[in-house]
Enzyme design. Structure first.
Site, PDB file in Angstrom:
ATOM      1  N   GLU A   1      44.801  42.088  44.924  1.00 22.32           N
ATOM      2  CA  GLU A   1      44.784  42.870  46.224  1.00 22.32           C
ATOM      3  C   GLU A   1      45.831  42.696  46.529  1.00 22.32           C
ATOM      4  O   GLU A   1      46.605  41.430  46.625  1.00 22.32           O
ATOM      5  CB  GLU A   1      43.634  42.718  47.093  1.00 22.32           C
TER       6      GLU A   1
ATOM      7  N   GLU B   1      36.375  36.895  46.461  1.00 21.21           N
ATOM      8  CA  GLU B   1      36.865  36.323  47.581  1.00 21.21           C
ATOM      9  C   GLU B   1      35.763  35.243  47.925  1.00 21.21           C
ATOM     10  O   GLU B   1      35.943  34.989  49.026  1.00 21.21           O
ATOM     11  CB  GLU B   1      37.236  37.267  48.829  1.00 21.21           C
TER      12      GLU B   1
END
Length: 804
Positions: free
Chosen positions: A460, A389
């Site tokens: 995710e 991320e």
């Protein structure tokens, strides 16, 4: 010569550090005696300061070192020390390592005394140092500390194989090849020629012999690559995880100098815009993310616990993939994934933050260590070479990708991002999609995230969007499961999405910035003890290997808003489910493919609790009975306020049948409310191919009892200590959990085992777990549970601990 010796027992430890601790003459008799893996501190289950494990400590060991010859060396190999380590032998500093998620080797030869005891000292800094990935900013997980993975000694020749990568080439053609990369270490820079003789073995049968000559260049580091033809090779697959051993022997001038054995597997991986292909077969990836933490012990758990997690993922949750979030994990876990046929997404340590140039150098080193260490695991289908991320950094990520491809071009690279339109330098656009709110589509389209037609994988979903505790109310726990089902359905229905890896397998420890304020993130489909929540059955029900039928409701009306039972979800892979109420057949229900058109196994939804009971038991006509059932069902779901049209229908019904409002109330209470009447009992039977394969009883009069189950009853110490998980549940005779049970109990052990964590604990959401560990001795052992309410539950487990 190459000999590896495990050295995990009989260490000395202190939770502080002084320079004098590294000296041979220092008296460490007051240090604790510990075995490796070891956590620098046992933490409480929750509600503890996050600095509790962030300190400096010291490990010492009296180490016997065998005799070695002039052309040989002795190393120590640490598989994981969190976070920074300095190694001393006999008071002499020999090396350091930055980073807790990859292993390292230190040459002991310069300070070692052969055929003698040597004093090994290890300084460990478990603070979150900003110069070492993943640190430098906030991190959504705790890292814990200590020498938490195994340690070994290695005796080897001065020319040795540092690592080997075994790859398959052209595996789907008529001329398949085995390509072997040998990363050689030439410690004294010698020249000349050495021989490498090899055999490829499958289930004790040699399928290939070969011999190669290697010219030493005189450089310390040398790559030697060669190919061999493969015939009649059996490919590794998620349904048939065929494994081989490549045994290599090095010789120099006719003298054997080293033996090496690498387990490997051969499979063809292809990632394209239209999906992921394994051995030419398109596979939808259905997986979960995994952290490596455990209650009380942090990261420090041995082989059997690592094996069990892989088994839970494959055999209980029925997934075909796992992402190692957000760092490389135990070789034992990977070994079991290889054996089970569980695909693995392996990635470098990091969480959103990118540090300075020195920090990036360590991250690049992590790429190299990860691939060289884990590269022979056929289960690994992609390398994660981007900090999870993080923002785009083209210069940095060009280097991580180039390095990964130079070391292993047989697998694609990926990089997990959480914002659309990120620059793609990897082979696969891997994306965290948290779009789903419970009401909208499960996932966004690829073109919105990747902005181009590229291979695409969801890494995710869900997670923090809907935290769920095992003791939340029934609706909340079921809603978490429904959210996962919605995402999975969207994934299966979109040919541009190669798969989806949910967040996450189980709850995990986290920092104060995240979680529920008690240092736990309740994002898992299981709790931290790996006990299922409702959402776990959303995954388990999608596989075909084992029959699954989980009733998401306790069938108690008072658990629901307005005491309205509403629709009951059954997560199942059965063809149909028959429901009985009070022993009387109500109806046969079928999977709701109208709501979940793309799932392999949509849930069954119980939306009719009457069947034809009103028609059979009352004096109404079939038509009037149908109207009564329809109106009462609507009231049971939406409440007592009917709309205008339904109110008119109710009035007409009163005129036709002679009923009044009191009669209607009594009828509703009889068939729906149940207040003041006899408690209801329900039976559910699941059928596959016409055969009843699952049966579940739900009885509101059922009495609770405390139940103890143990994962395995024989513990075996091999390279280190062993353990087993125990689960204590408050359940009825049919195995249904009383989710609001919170009884406390005391654990008593006899024999050479001990409890990891406290010996007095309480149920959490009706169940709780704990682990028992061995103490380095053989013998019989027992565990007993003492409850103030239920008395003593004597489980004579007859645990046999076999000393090494």
């Amino acid at each position: 010569m190459r000999i590896i010796k495990d050295i995990n027992f009989n260490w000395k430890y202190t939770d502080q550090f002084k320079e004098e601790f590294i000296g041979e003459d220092f008296d460490d008799s007051h240090f604790s005696e510990v075995n490796i893996p070891h956590s620098n501190i046992e933490v409480p289950f929750n509600n503890f300061p996050e600095e509790i494990y962030q300190f400096e400590s010291c490990y010492r060991k009296s180490l016997w070192i065998d005799k070695w010859h002039d052309d040989e060396m002795v190393f120590i190999h640490f598989e994981g020390v969190m976070t920074y380590a300095k190694v001393y032998l006999n008071g002499q500093y020999l090396g350091e390592h930055k980073g807790g998620y990859t292993g390292f080797r230190i040459d002991l030869t310069p300070a070692a005394r052969s055929e003698d005891y040597n004093l090994l000292a290890v300084y460990v800094d478990s603070r979150e140092r900003s110069d070492i990935p993943p640190f430098g900013h906030v991190v959504d997980y705790m890292t814990f500390g200590g020498i938490y993975r195994e340690v070994s000694l290695e005796y080897c020749h001065k020319v040795y194989i540092e690592s080997s990568l075994i790859k398959g080439r052209n595996l789907l053609s008529e001329t398949p090849l085995m390509e072997v990369d040998l990363h050689l270490k030439n410690s004294d820079g010698r020249s000349g020629v050495i021989s490498c003789n090899g055999e490829l073995v499958r289930e004790n049968r040699c399928v290939l012999n070969f011999s190669r000559e290697i010219a030493l260049s005189g450089n310390e580091n040398q790559l030697h690559r060669f190919n061999c033809s493969l015939e009649n090779i059996e490919l590794w697959d998620i349904e048939n995880p065929a494994l081989y051993h490549l045994n290599l022997t090095l010789t120099e001038k006719g003298k054997e100098t080293g033996n090496y054995s690498y387990r490997c597997g051969f499979r063809d991986i292809s990632y394209r815009p239209d999906g992921f292909f394994l051995n030419g077969r398109r596979i939808k990836i259905r997986g979960l993310n995994r952290h490596q933490t455990y209650p009380y012990a942090g990261n420090a758990m041995p082989k059997s616990a690592q094996y069990k997690d892989a088994e839970i993922l494959k055999e209980e949750l029925g997934v075909n993939a796992v992402r190692l979030s957000h760092y490389p994990q135990s070789r034992h876990f990977l070994d079991r994934c290889d054996e089970l046929g569980l695909l693995v997404f392996d990635e470098i340590p990091g969480w959103q933050h990118i540090g300075d140039d020195d920090w990036k150098k360590i991250s690049l080193k992590n790429v190299e260590e990860m691939i060289k260490t884990d590269g022979n695991h056929p289960s690994i289908f992609i390398w994660g070479v981007r900090i999870n991320e993080s923002q785009d950094d083209d210069e940095f990520y060009a280097k991580t990708n180039d390095l990964a491809r130079s070391l292993d071009n047989s697998r694609p690279t990926g990089g997990v991002r959480c914002f659309p339109g990120s620059r793609l330098l990897e082979d696969v656009y891997t994306y965290n999609d948290f779009n789903h709110s419970g009401k909208n589509a499960g996932l966004i389209k690829r073109k919105k995230a990747a902005k181009s037609k590229v291979p695409y994988l969801i890494t995710e979903h869900n997670g923090h969007m809907f935290p769920s505790k095992k003791f939340d109310n029934e609706k909340h726990r079921t809603d978490q499961a429904k959210r996962h089902l919605t995402v999975l359905d969207r994934m299966y229905g979109d040919s541009e999405i190669s798969g989806a890896i949910g967040w996450s397998m189980f709850d995990y420890y986290t920092h104060q910035d995240f979680g529920s304020g008690d240092k736990i993130c309740y994002h898992g489909v299981m709790d931290m003890f790996r006990i299922p929540k409702n959402a776990s059955f959303a995954y388990a029900s999608q596989q075909d290997e084992n029959p699954v039928m989980y009733i998401s409701s306790s069938m108690n009306i008072g658990e629901n808003e307005g005491s309205l039972l509403g629709d009951v979800y059954i997560f199942t892979n059965c063809d149909s489910v028959k429901m009985y109420k009070g022993g009387n057949f109500v109806k046969e229900f079928y999977p709701r493919r109208d709501l979940y058109p793309h799932l392999p196994h949509p849930p069954v939804i119980i939306d009719d609790f009457l069947g034809d009971a009103i028609e059979k038991n009352e004096t109404f006509s079939r038509r009037n009975a149908a109207v009564i059932k329809e109106l009462m069902t609507k009231i049971s779901r939406e409440g007592y306020s009917l709309g205008l049209i339904d109110t008119i229908r109710m009035g007409l019904l009163f005129l036709k049948t002679g009923m009044n409002y009191k009669d209607a109330e009594d009828l509703y209470t009889k068939y729906f409310g149940g207040w003041g009447g006899a408690a209801n009992s329900y039976t559910f039977e699941g059928f596959i191919d016409g055969e009843c394969v699952k049966r579940v009883e739900k009885n509101q009069n059922a009495l609770p009892r405390l139940v103890l189950s143990v994962d395995k009853t024989e513990l075996r110490e091999e390279e280190t200590w062993d353990c087993t998980r125990c689960i204590v549940s408050l359940a009825d005779s049919s195995g249904n959990i009383f989710h609001y049970g919170n009884d406390a109990f005391h654990i008593e052990t006899t024999g050479p085992i001990e409890v990891i964590g406290p010996e007095t604990i309480a149920l959490v959401g009706g169940s709780v777990g704990f682990w028992l560990k061995t103490r380095g001795e053989g013998g019989q052992a027992q565990v007993k549970i003492h409850s103030g309410r239920f008395g003593t539950i004597e489980e004579n487990l007859n645990i046999e601990v076999r000393g090494k």
